[in-house]
Design an enzyme around this catalytic site. Structure first.
Site, PDB file in Angstrom:
ATOM      1  N   GLY A  30       0.620  -1.167  -0.080  1.00 25.48           N
ATOM      2  CA  GLY A  30      -0.124   0.083   0.009  1.00 25.48           C
ATOM      3  C   GLY A  30       0.832   1.519   0.061  1.00 25.48           C
ATOM      4  N   GLU A  34       3.390   6.404  -7.703  1.00 26.86           N
ATOM      5  CA  GLU A  34       4.216   6.228  -9.301  1.00 26.86           C
ATOM      6  C   GLU A  34       4.265   5.287  -9.745  1.00 26.86           C
ATOM      7  OE1 GLU A  34       1.864   6.935 -11.720  1.00 26.86           O
ATOM      8  OE2 GLU A  34       3.820   6.810 -13.324  1.00 26.86           O
ATOM      9  N   HIS A  36       4.084   1.756  -8.118  1.00 24.61           N
ATOM     10  CA  HIS A  36       3.158   0.582  -8.239  1.00 24.61           C
ATOM     11  C   HIS A  36       2.370   1.155  -9.465  1.00 24.61           C
ATOM     12  CE1 HIS A  36       3.851   1.142  -3.542  1.00 24.61           C
ATOM     13  NE2 HIS A  36       4.381  -0.137  -3.484  1.00 24.61           N
ATOM     14  N   GLY A 153       9.210  -4.458  -8.244  1.00 23.51           N
ATOM     15  CA  GLY A 153       9.689  -3.123  -9.082  1.00 23.51           C
ATOM     16  C   GLY A 153      11.033  -3.874  -8.430  1.00 23.51           C
ATOM     17  N   GLN A 159      15.158  -8.494  -3.175  1.00 24.82           N
ATOM     18  CA  GLN A 159      13.724  -9.306  -3.058  1.00 24.82           C
ATOM     19  C   GLN A 159      12.985  -9.533  -3.933  1.00 24.82           C
ATOM     20  OE1 GLN A 159      10.394  -7.588  -0.726  1.00 24.82           O
ATOM     21  NE2 GLN A 159       9.643  -6.808  -3.333  1.00 24.82           N
ATOM     22  N   SER A 190       9.468   5.380  -2.630  1.00 22.52           N
ATOM     23  CA  SER A 190       9.212   4.453  -1.817  1.00 22.52           C
ATOM     24  C   SER A 190       8.405   5.189  -1.205  1.00 22.52           C
ATOM     25  CB  SER A 190      10.633   4.684  -0.507  1.00 22.52           C
ATOM     26  OG  SER A 190      10.409   3.757   0.487  1.00 22.52           O
ATOM     27  N   ARG A 192       8.072   4.801   1.781  1.00 22.62           N
ATOM     28  CA  ARG A 192       8.715   6.089   2.860  1.00 22.62           C
ATOM     29  C   ARG A 192       8.914   7.321   2.887  1.00 22.62           C
ATOM     30  NH1 ARG A 192      10.378  -0.013   4.107  1.00 22.62           N
ATOM     31  NH2 ARG A 192      10.417  -0.743   5.471  1.00 22.62           N
TER      32      ARG A 192
HETATM   33  O1  PAF Z   1       7.582  -5.423  -2.108  1.00 22.65           O
HETATM   34  C1  PAF Z   1       7.173  -5.574  -1.373  1.00 22.65           C
HETATM   35  O2  PAF Z   1       5.935  -4.212  -0.894  1.00 22.65           O
HETATM   36  C2  PAF Z   1       6.488  -6.413  -0.423  1.00 22.65           C
HETATM   37  O3  PAF Z   1       8.235  -7.074   0.433  1.00 22.65           O
HETATM   38  C3  PAF Z   1       6.007  -7.433  -1.113  1.00 22.65           C
HETATM   39  C4  PAF Z   1       6.358  -8.255  -2.252  1.00 22.65           C
HETATM   40  C5  PAF Z   1       4.179  -7.313  -0.806  1.00 22.65           C
HETATM   41  C6  PAF Z   1       5.856  -8.279   0.088  1.00 22.65           C
HETATM   42  O4  PAF Z   1       4.868  -8.173   1.085  1.00 22.65           O
END
Ligand code: PAF
Length: 302
Positions: A30, A34, A36, A153, A159, A190, A192
């Site tokens: 959440g 931009e 996302h 992303g 990740q 981000s 954040r």
């Molecule tokens: O990248 C993220 O926002 C999170 O790590 C994810 C992949 C949604 C898992 O909670």
């Protein structure tokens, strides 16, 4: 298109099962920006339906304060998703994602998913348990949604390696990694970033500046990780950032720590705190640009 909104993952899974055609999935926590939305638009261009999950996953947060401060706005996020072309968005509680599996409100360690070798070092070292939490929720999300393709992303570089391994293990979905979305200042977008003070925001610019300076060094023929890392450190030296790591890795030999040898491929990665906010950023130094910053003024010559 009207966005279907679900607040129960089981209901979301039933919605997905009832669809025909290809399903693109964008997992998020959440506080959408931009970056996302660019994933959602790409998923919409490549699939018949687009599903977005919005869940601030407590399993992947080490610091309680970070979890509590993480921005949340489900309805506002859904409004943005509707405009970007998503078909369904869902959220839920930890209990709803893992029904009957929690003990005292938490998922026992033995129920969590092994994130594999890609989780070793860097984020894995500075955020112990983080990738276990990511792999656990992403496996659950994939199982619920059964997507054809899942979109991530490149900002969370490590990740994406963890998720690719997971998807290979599960046999689906196709993992699509999309370029980092940057502000015109160079700052990687981000969720954040909304927590940065104006002073922190200025300091945060050092991350992308250092990375693009390292790319210039690569283009000038420097191929050793040790030399490139020295450039990263030099570029960060006059900031007040608290740098956790500033390193160069061969993306195809992740667990190997390169020294003075000549690299054929390289990705530079930085994690640093600007005030209370932890930021990460990265840039592939080889090959075609991994994002669209080529023309920014600081893209050359730093
Ligand atoms: O990248 C993220 O926002 C999170 O790590 C994810 C992949 C949604 C898992 O909670």
């Amino acid at each position: 298109m009207t966005l279907q909104r679900c607040t129960d993952p089981a209901q979301a899974a039933a919605w997905c099962r009832a669809r025909e055609g290809t399903l693109g999935f964008v997992p998020t926590m959440g506080a959408l920006h931009e970056g996302h939305l660019s994933l959602v638009r790409r998923a919409a261009a490549e699939n018949d339906h687009v599903v977005v999950s919005i869940f601030v996953n407590p399993l992947q947060f080490g610091e309680v304060r970070d979890l509590e401060n993480y921005p949340r706005d489900f309805e506002g996020d859904c409004d943005l998703l509707e405009t970007a072309g998503a078909s369904m968005a869902f959220t839920g509680t930890l209990e709803q994602f893992f029904p009957g599996e929690l003990v005292e409100g938490d998922l026992p360690r033995e129920q969590r998913v092994d994130p594999g070798e890609a989780a070793l070092g860097l984020e894995g070292e500075f955020r112990p348990g983080h990738f276990e939490g990511v792999a656990t929720i992403v496996q659950r999300l994939f199982t619920l949604v059964q997507p054809t393709r899942a979109y991530f992303g490149a900002k969370d570089y490590q990740q994406t390696l963890v998720v690719r391994t997971l998807a290979e293990r599960m046999g689906f979905p196709e993992v699509v990694v999309c370029p980092i979305s940057r502000e015109t200042s160079g700052l990687a977008r981000s969720s954040r970033n909304t927590l940065l003070t104006p002073e922190d925001r200025e300091q945060a610019l050092y991350l992308s500046q250092a990375l693009f300076a390292a790319r210039e060094r690569w283009r000038a023929g420097i191929r050793s990780a040790a030399a490139l890392e020295q450039h990263l450190r030099d570029a960060l030296a006059s900031s007040t950032l608290e740098v956790e790591y500033a390193v160069v890795r061969d993306p195809e030999r992740w667990s190997h720590v390169p020294g003075r040898e000549s690299l054929e491929r390289a990705v530079a990665l930085i994690a640093a705190r600007a005030g209370a906010v932890r930021l990460i950023d990265n840039l592939e130094l080889h090959g075609p640009p991994s994002d669209a910053l080529e023309d920014l003024p600081f893209g050359a010559g730093l």
